[in-house]
Write a protein that holds these residues in place. Structure first.
Motif: not given
Length: 128
Positions: A61-74
């Motif tokens: 469950p923590v992976v999706r927000p982690y990945k989305e946060g990285l991508v959103a911040d480039g």
């Protein structure tokens, strides 16, 4: 001490394996079934006994927000060394790879950032 294994979280292991081998040019090292998932690693064909990249399922469950946060911040999830970023950019663009950053000269390095189609940004780096 040396680096043995690192990982990128991927949305789909089969899609990731195809991208990392057929497009980026890595070679499959380990492919071991583990229930619904696999222990799936790739290596550089130039270093078959070198560090392995685990294509790890994104199910926690923590992976999706982690990945989305990285991508959103480039922020790239991984960085791969290449001899010539411009040549890799041209080759990969010709294969339909999407880049979020074209080759950029930053003094001691040239880098570019691509979308791995599996939810990650990957940085290509050429040391000058």
């Amino acid at each position: 001490m040396k680096i043995y294994l690192t990982n990128v979280f991927v949305d789909d292991q089969a899609t990731a394996l195809a991208f990392y081998t057929d497009v980026l040019g890595f070679a499959t090292k380990e492919d071991i079934p583990l229930g619904d998932d696999r222990w799936l690693t790739v290596v550089s064909p130039d270093q078959p006994d070198g560090p392995e990249l685990l294509l790890e399922p994104s199910g926690h469950p923590v992976v999706r927000p982690y990945k989305e946060g990285l991508v959103a911040d480039g922020i790239p999830a991984a960085s791969f060394a290449v001899d010539d970023v411009a040549a890799e950019f041209a080759r990969l663009s010709g294969l339909g790879v999407t880049f979020t950053q074209e080759p950029t000269d930053l003094g001691p390095v040239v880098l570019a950032v691509l979308d791995d189609t599996c939810g990650n940004l990957i940085q290509l780096v050429q040391r000058k």
